[in-house]
Design a protein around this motif. Structure first.
Motif, mmCIF file in Angstrom:
data_model
loop_
_atom_site.group_PDB
_atom_site.id
_atom_site.type_symbol
_atom_site.label_atom_id
_atom_site.label_comp_id
_atom_site.label_asym_id
_atom_site.label_seq_id
_atom_site.Cartn_x
_atom_site.Cartn_y
_atom_site.Cartn_z
ATOM 1 N N ILE A 1 32.554 27.636 36.719
ATOM 2 C CA ILE A 1 33.149 26.556 37.490
ATOM 3 C C ILE A 1 33.985 25.637 36.603
ATOM 4 O O ILE A 1 35.014 25.108 37.047
ATOM 5 C CB ILE A 1 32.074 25.765 38.266
ATOM 6 C CG1 ILE A 1 32.734 24.833 39.269
ATOM 7 C CG2 ILE A 1 31.153 25.004 37.327
ATOM 8 C CD1 ILE A 1 33.691 25.504 40.238
ATOM 9 N N HIS B 1 35.809 26.568 34.114
ATOM 10 C CA HIS B 1 37.085 27.274 33.972
ATOM 11 C C HIS B 1 37.901 27.166 35.255
ATOM 12 O O HIS B 1 39.119 26.918 35.214
ATOM 13 C CB HIS B 1 36.824 28.739 33.638
ATOM 14 C CG HIS B 1 38.069 29.583 33.590
ATOM 15 N ND1 HIS B 1 39.020 29.462 32.598
ATOM 16 C CD2 HIS B 1 38.525 30.558 34.420
ATOM 17 C CE1 HIS B 1 40.002 30.320 32.813
ATOM 18 N NE2 HIS B 1 39.730 30.998 33.915
ATOM 19 N N SER B 2 37.248 27.313 36.397
ATOM 20 C CA SER B 2 37.946 27.242 37.682
ATOM 21 C C SER B 2 38.601 25.887 37.891
ATOM 22 O O SER B 2 39.714 25.794 38.424
ATOM 23 C CB SER B 2 36.955 27.522 38.820
ATOM 24 O OG SER B 2 37.587 27.404 40.071
ATOM 25 N N SER C 1 42.251 24.978 36.917
ATOM 26 C CA SER C 1 43.352 25.571 37.696
ATOM 27 C C SER C 1 44.054 26.698 36.949
ATOM 28 O O SER C 1 45.277 26.695 36.781
ATOM 29 C CB SER C 1 44.366 24.493 38.096
ATOM 30 O OG SER C 1 43.751 23.499 38.885
ATOM 31 N N LYS D 1 40.807 33.294 38.288
ATOM 32 C CA LYS D 1 39.440 32.778 38.265
ATOM 33 C C LYS D 1 38.558 33.647 39.153
ATOM 34 O O LYS D 1 39.054 34.368 40.037
ATOM 35 C CB LYS D 1 39.390 31.320 38.714
ATOM 36 C CG LYS D 1 40.006 31.038 40.071
ATOM 37 C CD LYS D 1 40.033 29.540 40.324
ATOM 38 C CE LYS D 1 40.723 29.190 41.636
ATOM 39 N NZ LYS D 1 40.774 27.723 41.864
ATOM 40 N N GLU D 2 37.257 33.567 38.936
ATOM 41 C CA GLU D 2 36.332 34.420 39.669
ATOM 42 C C GLU D 2 34.974 33.744 39.793
ATOM 43 O O GLU D 2 34.636 32.837 39.014
ATOM 44 C CB GLU D 2 36.193 35.775 38.968
ATOM 45 C CG GLU D 2 35.788 35.686 37.515
ATOM 46 C CD GLU D 2 35.896 37.009 36.781
ATOM 47 O OE1 GLU D 2 36.119 38.038 37.428
ATOM 48 O OE2 GLU D 2 35.728 37.006 35.555
ATOM 49 N N LYS D 3 34.196 34.183 40.783
ATOM 50 C CA LYS D 3 32.864 33.629 40.982
ATOM 51 C C LYS D 3 31.988 34.636 41.715
ATOM 52 O O LYS D 3 32.488 35.569 42.381
ATOM 53 C CB LYS D 3 32.931 32.313 41.755
ATOM 54 C CG LYS D 3 33.600 32.398 43.117
ATOM 55 C CD LYS D 3 33.828 31.009 43.682
ATOM 56 C CE LYS D 3 34.659 31.040 44.951
ATOM 57 N NZ LYS D 3 35.000 29.679 45.431
ATOM 58 N N LYS E 1 37.615 36.723 43.582
ATOM 59 C CA LYS E 1 38.584 36.493 42.517
ATOM 60 C C LYS E 1 39.859 35.925 43.117
ATOM 61 O O LYS E 1 40.205 36.221 44.264
ATOM 62 C CB LYS E 1 38.908 37.797 41.780
ATOM 63 C CG LYS E 1 37.680 38.542 41.260
ATOM 64 C CD LYS E 1 38.072 39.841 40.575
ATOM 65 C CE LYS E 1 36.851 40.598 40.088
ATOM 66 N NZ LYS E 1 37.243 41.824 39.336
ATOM 67 N N LYS E 2 40.553 35.131 42.334
ATOM 68 C CA LYS E 2 41.837 34.590 42.768
ATOM 69 C C LYS E 2 42.838 34.735 41.646
ATOM 70 O O LYS E 2 42.591 34.296 40.515
ATOM 71 C CB LYS E 2 41.707 33.113 43.172
ATOM 72 C CG LYS E 2 42.965 32.555 43.840
ATOM 73 C CD LYS E 2 42.720 31.147 44.368
ATOM 74 C CE LYS E 2 43.932 30.622 45.121
ATOM 75 N NZ LYS E 2 43.706 29.253 45.645
ATOM 76 N N SER F 1 37.827 22.959 46.465
ATOM 77 C CA SER F 1 36.838 23.992 46.151
ATOM 78 C C SER F 1 35.462 23.439 46.482
ATOM 79 O O SER F 1 35.063 22.383 45.971
ATOM 80 C CB SER F 1 36.914 24.360 44.670
ATOM 81 O OG SER F 1 35.741 25.037 44.259
ATOM 82 N N GLY G 1 33.449 23.638 43.278
ATOM 83 C CA GLY G 1 34.014 22.705 42.314
ATOM 84 C C GLY G 1 33.721 21.258 42.681
ATOM 85 O O GLY G 1 33.353 20.442 41.826
#
Length: 250
Positions: free
Chosen positions: A55, A57-58, A61, A65-67, A88-89, A218, A221
């Motif tokens: 999170i 890292h997310s 921006s 990114k991934e979760k 993932k984005k 998010s 986030g």
């Protein structure tokens, strides 16, 4: 398999007042239908490293990114279905891979570092993610009430409305009630448009008419930030009990 396992689409978010939501629902009426679940409470368990690497890292921006999360679309007992989701984005495009498993089995595997009992390409991607990040831990429980609409023209255009978004760092159970710290501004609704193509003209016109612009929001986030503000986050996994449907899993 009677569920969609892979997604590739844009997911664009908007913050609406109550009046704007009702106006949008009226505009949507000739074009969209409420899905079969109606208004449902979605429960999510997010996994992260000990120092919340994913999170953090997310929130910077990045381009990519991934979760990883475990999700149910209603209160789930051990044998009820849940989804292990890798999301993932990359450059504004969202890619999602998911597997359906019994909630109890999925919880045990993800909590204890046990391989998922599925052999497939999606399972391999999830296991690679877990191995790459190492000791993933229970990080955040987020629930919210959702109304989801699909287009009646057969396209993949979807609109969701999320309200009562709550987060917590204990009682990580898909069978629990929805409670926790609210992270959505009072009286606001988070609308999300999901599509692999463009918007229909009627939607573009309505957004322009109401002066609604896309926003960055998010859930995980925002929950992380709020918990940090509440002095509930540190560099250690909180001492928790994890239950699913009334049973303790350790």
């Amino acid at each position: 398999m009677d569920y969609q396992a892979t997604f590739k689409r844009y997911e664009v978010k908007y913050m609406l007042t109550r009046a704007q939501k009702y106006s949008m629902l009226e505009t949507m009426r000739p074009y969209m239908e409420l899905d079969k679940y109606g208004r449902t409470t979605i429960r999510n368990i997010y996994f992260d490293t000990e120092n919340y690497r994913l999170i953090r890292h997310s929130l910077e921006s990045p381009t990519y990114k991934e979760k990883l999360r475990l999700r149910s679309y209603r209160k789930a007992g051990p044998e009820d279905p849940a989804f292990v989701e890798l999301k993932k984005k990359y450059k504004s495009v969202v890619y999602k891979r998911r597997l359906e498993l019994p909630a109890g089995e999925a919880t045990l595997c993800l909590m204890n570092g046990i391989a998922l009992p599925v052999h497939s390409q999606i399972a391999n991607e999830i296991e690679y993610f877990r191995n790459y990040y190492g000791d993933l831990r229970l990080a955040m429980f987020i629930s919210y009430e959702r109304e989801a609409f699909y287009s009646d023209d057969g396209s993949d255009f979807r609109v969701t409305f999320d309200e009562n978004i709550l987060c917590r760092q204990d009682d990580f159970s898909l069978g629990s009630d929805a409670y926790g710290l609210s992270i959505l501004p009072d009286g606001m609704t988070l609308m999300e448009i999901k599509t692999s193509a463009g918007y229909p003209l009627w939607m573009s016109h309505e957004l322009n008419r109401m002066g609604i612009f896309k926003t960055s929001f998010s859930k995980y986030g925002t929950a992380y930030r709020r918990m940090f503000e509440e002095h509930s986050l540190d560099n250690h996994t909180p001492k928790i009990q994890v239950t699913t449907g009334g049973r303790l899993y350790a």
